[in-house]
Design a protein around this motif. Sequence first.
Motif, PDB file in Angstrom:
ATOM      1  N   GLN A  31     101.839  53.672 -28.073  1.00  0.00           N
ATOM      2  CA  GLN A  31     102.944  54.499 -27.613  1.00  0.00           C
ATOM      3  C   GLN A  31     102.787  55.882 -28.243  1.00  0.00           C
ATOM      4  OE1 GLN A  31     106.693  52.572 -28.546  1.00  0.00           O
ATOM      5  NE2 GLN A  31     106.604  51.299 -26.707  1.00  0.00           N
ATOM      6  N   PHE A  32     103.764  56.758 -27.926  1.00  0.00           N
ATOM      7  CA  PHE A  32     103.726  58.120 -28.447  1.00  0.00           C
ATOM      8  C   PHE A  32     105.102  58.461 -29.010  1.00  0.00           C
ATOM      9  CE2 PHE A  32     100.641  57.577 -25.128  1.00  0.00           C
ATOM     10  CZ  PHE A  32      99.478  58.016 -25.747  1.00  0.00           C
ATOM     11  N   HIS A  33     105.134  58.804 -30.294  1.00  0.00           N
ATOM     12  CA  HIS A  33     106.382  59.060 -31.004  1.00  0.00           C
ATOM     13  C   HIS A  33     106.369  60.464 -31.610  1.00  0.00           C
ATOM     14  CE1 HIS A  33     106.765  54.430 -31.882  1.00  0.00           C
ATOM     15  NE2 HIS A  33     106.772  54.710 -30.597  1.00  0.00           N
ATOM     16  N   PHE A  34     107.540  61.047 -31.693  1.00  0.00           N
ATOM     17  CA  PHE A  34     107.718  62.312 -32.407  1.00  0.00           C
ATOM     18  C   PHE A  34     108.193  62.009 -33.822  1.00  0.00           C
ATOM     19  CE2 PHE A  34     110.897  65.335 -33.975  1.00  0.00           C
ATOM     20  CZ  PHE A  34     110.130  66.473 -34.092  1.00  0.00           C
ATOM     21  N   PHE A  35     107.626  62.707 -34.796  1.00  0.00           N
ATOM     22  CA  PHE A  35     108.009  62.525 -36.194  1.00  0.00           C
ATOM     23  C   PHE A  35     108.614  63.813 -36.733  1.00  0.00           C
ATOM     24  CE2 PHE A  35     104.752  59.385 -35.359  1.00  0.00           C
ATOM     25  CZ  PHE A  35     105.321  58.241 -35.898  1.00  0.00           C
ATOM     26  N   ASN A  36     109.847  63.711 -37.165  1.00  0.00           N
ATOM     27  CA  ASN A  36     110.578  64.856 -37.710  1.00  0.00           C
ATOM     28  C   ASN A  36     110.187  65.036 -39.175  1.00  0.00           C
ATOM     29  OD1 ASN A  36     112.384  66.784 -38.529  1.00  0.00           O
ATOM     30  ND2 ASN A  36     114.217  65.562 -38.131  1.00  0.00           N
ATOM     31  N   GLU A  37     109.416  66.070 -39.458  1.00  0.00           N
ATOM     32  CA  GLU A  37     108.926  66.323 -40.807  1.00  0.00           C
ATOM     33  C   GLU A  37     109.870  67.263 -41.567  1.00  0.00           C
ATOM     34  OE1 GLU A  37     105.000  67.763 -40.079  1.00  0.00           O
ATOM     35  OE2 GLU A  37     104.304  65.852 -39.241  1.00  0.00           O
ATOM     36  N   GLY A  38     111.164  66.972 -41.459  1.00  0.00           N
ATOM     37  CA  GLY A  38     112.158  67.797 -42.134  1.00  0.00           C
ATOM     38  C   GLY A  38     112.406  69.124 -41.457  1.00  0.00           C
ATOM     39  N   PHE A  39     112.192  69.184 -40.142  1.00  0.00           N
ATOM     40  CA  PHE A  39     112.356  70.441 -39.417  1.00  0.00           C
ATOM     41  C   PHE A  39     113.828  70.856 -39.385  1.00  0.00           C
ATOM     42  CE2 PHE A  39     108.665  68.455 -37.038  1.00  0.00           C
ATOM     43  CZ  PHE A  39     107.699  69.169 -37.727  1.00  0.00           C
ATOM     44  N   SER A  40     114.076  72.135 -39.461  1.00  0.00           N
ATOM     45  CA  SER A  40     115.439  72.648 -39.376  1.00  0.00           C
ATOM     46  C   SER A  40     115.794  73.091 -37.964  1.00  0.00           C
ATOM     47  CB  SER A  40     115.633  73.820 -40.343  1.00  0.00           C
ATOM     48  OG  SER A  40     114.734  74.877 -40.034  1.00  0.00           O
ATOM     49  N   SER A  41     114.799  73.233 -37.087  1.00  0.00           N
ATOM     50  CA  SER A  41     115.036  73.667 -35.713  1.00  0.00           C
ATOM     51  C   SER A  41     113.815  73.322 -34.865  1.00  0.00           C
ATOM     52  CB  SER A  41     115.275  75.179 -35.656  1.00  0.00           C
ATOM     53  OG  SER A  41     114.087  75.880 -36.018  1.00  0.00           O
ATOM     54  N   TYR A  42     113.978  73.459 -33.555  1.00  0.00           N
ATOM     55  CA  TYR A  42     112.833  73.238 -32.661  1.00  0.00           C
ATOM     56  C   TYR A  42     111.737  74.260 -32.931  1.00  0.00           C
ATOM     57  CZ  TYR A  42     110.233  72.280 -28.358  1.00  0.00           C
ATOM     58  OH  TYR A  42     109.247  71.956 -27.458  1.00  0.00           O
ATOM     59  N   ASP A  43     112.123  75.504 -33.197  1.00  0.00           N
ATOM     60  CA  ASP A  43     111.122  76.526 -33.505  1.00  0.00           C
ATOM     61  C   ASP A  43     110.348  76.174 -34.775  1.00  0.00           C
ATOM     62  OD1 ASP A  43     111.592  78.090 -31.291  1.00  0.00           O
ATOM     63  OD2 ASP A  43     113.027  79.401 -32.290  1.00  0.00           O
ATOM     64  N   ASP A  44     111.021  75.549 -35.715  1.00  0.00           N
ATOM     65  CA  ASP A  44     110.355  75.097 -36.932  1.00  0.00           C
ATOM     66  C   ASP A  44     109.268  74.077 -36.581  1.00  0.00           C
ATOM     67  OD1 ASP A  44     109.879  74.924 -39.637  1.00  0.00           O
ATOM     68  OD2 ASP A  44     111.596  73.638 -40.082  1.00  0.00           O
ATOM     69  N   PHE A  45     109.589  73.172 -35.684  1.00  0.00           N
ATOM     70  CA  PHE A  45     108.583  72.219 -35.204  1.00  0.00           C
ATOM     71  C   PHE A  45     107.458  72.935 -34.463  1.00  0.00           C
ATOM     72  CE2 PHE A  45     107.763  70.378 -30.910  1.00  0.00           C
ATOM     73  CZ  PHE A  45     106.684  69.585 -31.256  1.00  0.00           C
ATOM     74  N   LEU A  46     107.806  73.899 -33.599  1.00  0.00           N
ATOM     75  CA  LEU A  46     106.780  74.603 -32.830  1.00  0.00           C
ATOM     76  C   LEU A  46     105.758  75.288 -33.730  1.00  0.00           C
ATOM     77  CD1 LEU A  46     108.631  76.366 -29.856  1.00  0.00           C
ATOM     78  CD2 LEU A  46     107.093  74.402 -29.752  1.00  0.00           C
ATOM     79  N   ALA A  47     106.176  75.697 -34.902  1.00  0.00           N
ATOM     80  CA  ALA A  47     105.274  76.386 -35.823  1.00  0.00           C
ATOM     81  C   ALA A  47     104.131  75.498 -36.291  1.00  0.00           C
ATOM     82  CB  ALA A  47     106.047  76.920 -37.023  1.00  0.00           C
ATOM     83  N   THR A  48     104.250  74.184 -36.093  1.00  0.00           N
ATOM     84  CA  THR A  48     103.165  73.278 -36.492  1.00  0.00           C
ATOM     85  C   THR A  48     102.104  73.155 -35.405  1.00  0.00           C
ATOM     86  OG1 THR A  48     104.228  71.269 -35.619  1.00  0.00           O
ATOM     87  CG2 THR A  48     104.815  71.944 -37.870  1.00  0.00           C
ATOM     88  N   LEU A  49     102.348  73.751 -34.230  1.00  0.00           N
ATOM     89  CA  LEU A  49     101.424  73.641 -33.111  1.00  0.00           C
ATOM     90  C   LEU A  49     100.487  74.832 -33.045  1.00  0.00           C
ATOM     91  CD1 LEU A  49     103.826  72.421 -30.269  1.00  0.00           C
ATOM     92  CD2 LEU A  49     102.705  71.082 -32.055  1.00  0.00           C
ATOM     93  N   ALA A  50      99.369  74.637 -32.392  1.00  0.00           N
ATOM     94  CA  ALA A  50      98.459  75.752 -32.124  1.00  0.00           C
ATOM     95  C   ALA A  50      99.162  76.773 -31.235  1.00  0.00           C
ATOM     96  CB  ALA A  50      97.190  75.242 -31.446  1.00  0.00           C
ATOM     97  N   SER A  51      98.766  78.036 -31.376  1.00  0.00           N
ATOM     98  CA  SER A  51      99.450  79.134 -30.695  1.00  0.00           C
ATOM     99  C   SER A  51      99.537  78.912 -29.194  1.00  0.00           C
ATOM    100  CB  SER A  51      98.724  80.448 -30.986  1.00  0.00           C
ATOM    101  OG  SER A  51      99.293  81.499 -30.248  1.00  0.00           O
ATOM    102  N   ARG A  52      98.440  78.521 -28.567  1.00  0.00           N
ATOM    103  CA  ARG A  52      98.435  78.319 -27.117  1.00  0.00           C
ATOM    104  C   ARG A  52      99.407  77.219 -26.710  1.00  0.00           C
ATOM    105  NH1 ARG A  52      95.275  74.993 -23.914  1.00  0.00           N
ATOM    106  NH2 ARG A  52      94.062  74.361 -25.749  1.00  0.00           N
ATOM    107  N   LYS A  53      99.512  76.155 -27.514  1.00  0.00           N
ATOM    108  CA  LYS A  53     100.428  75.057 -27.206  1.00  0.00           C
ATOM    109  C   LYS A  53     101.885  75.498 -27.370  1.00  0.00           C
ATOM    110  CE  LYS A  53      97.152  72.040 -26.482  1.00  0.00           C
ATOM    111  NZ  LYS A  53      96.907  71.488 -25.121  1.00  0.00           N
ATOM    112  N   ARG A  54     102.157  76.307 -28.403  1.00  0.00           N
ATOM    113  CA  ARG A  54     103.526  76.808 -28.597  1.00  0.00           C
ATOM    114  C   ARG A  54     103.976  77.612 -27.385  1.00  0.00           C
ATOM    115  NH1 ARG A  54     101.527  78.448 -33.550  1.00  0.00           N
ATOM    116  NH2 ARG A  54     101.869  80.659 -33.098  1.00  0.00           N
ATOM    117  N   LYS A  55     103.122  78.515 -26.948  1.00  0.00           N
ATOM    118  CA  LYS A  55     103.472  79.371 -25.806  1.00  0.00           C
ATOM    119  C   LYS A  55     103.678  78.539 -24.542  1.00  0.00           C
ATOM    120  CE  LYS A  55     101.035  83.406 -27.633  1.00  0.00           C
ATOM    121  NZ  LYS A  55      99.848  84.295 -27.485  1.00  0.00           N
TER     122      LYS A  55
END
Length: 407
Positions: free
Chosen positions: A192-216
């Motif tokens: 399966q595929f799960h999302f893991f919340n690594e103590g993020f304070s916002s969705y943008d905080d999570f997006l910062a863990t992604l590669a630039s092209r994926k964030r955009k």
Amino acid sequence: MDSTRDGNETKAGGDYAIRVVDSIGGFTRAEWECLSGTSRNQLGNYYNPFISFDFLQILEESGCAIRRSGWMGQHLRLEAPDGTLLGAVSCYLKSHSQGEYVFDHGWADAFERAGGRYYPKLQVSIPFTPATGPRLLAHRAADADVVRAALASGLKLATDRLGVSSAHVTFATQDDMRALEGAGFLARTDQQFHFFNEGFSSYDDFLATLASRKRKALKKERREALAHGIDIDWLTGSDLTERVWDDVFAFYMDTGGRKWGRPYLNRTFFSLVGERMRDDVLLVMARRNGRYVAGAINFIGSDTLFGRNWGCIEDHPFLHFEVCYHQAIDFAISRGLKVVEAGAQGEHKIARGYRPVTTHSAHYIVHPGLRNAVADYLERERQEMERIGEYLDEHGPFRKDGPAPDA
């Protein structure tokens, strides 16, 4: 383990007895909630709504999981000599393999072509629910490892005494798997595929863990999902009115009718969930021009959001991803939940920040020829699943070079 049969009771070694009851009503609520992890009100519990007394009772009371639908209750009670409940298993005698999400149709076809009879079989699972959780339930005051071992052996005894082909325990925990493999069950893995919340304070905080092209790409996807005047509502608790459930059921029937031909859940199920489990439910609803046009139902555990059913009556680009995956992440972050389990299958979830996770099931096959064939198949399947998992993990959207700059 030696056993004797007396009515619906199997005596195991003199210390325990396995008794079979045909509905969850064979337990009192108090008994069931003394089993590990089944009550939200017990301090320190890991609460999983799907193994709650309410959820299992609703499945039976609504007529979704009963003998007529091919889910005949054969729930196991592990009892001390004085009748005290020590453990339990939510178990069903199945006449088909629908609504399980761990597929054994090929095994059934092969066995029946060879002259065997695969159905009925015993199924240890939560009907229509591909979510990992405890299957061998131990009383909080008991030695959990000892109880799980007794339940695993008792499940084999019940299979043999009923004269059925097999017993299957799906979406099991690691603790359960150790007991089941110790009792001789065959191990199977899936993904399966799960999302893991690594103590993020916002969705943008999570997006910062992604590669630039994926964030955009995800930012653009989310904008386009709402581009046609669509607003998103989170509904829970007293928001869950019968009118809302009418909308949800219409969405469910549209998707279920196209996907399965005959949806598993009926309208009564949704009403009962809204009545008895409203604080365990999150509906993510998409609204356009004053009416709901799509939605997803989620269940809320102590630290996990479980995504379940989705449907719509209007098609909009990317709306499914927004309602089912992005909004689930938003909610999990806002509530401090650690995990989002987004249901079965779907490699498209990886691009949206979900990671591959191995799920586990265990299988007791009575016929030695079928057992050997299945064991060989499972060994090859496990190797393939491991290779796929490693590949997907390596090619995920996450940055490989440390924290991202401001996006």
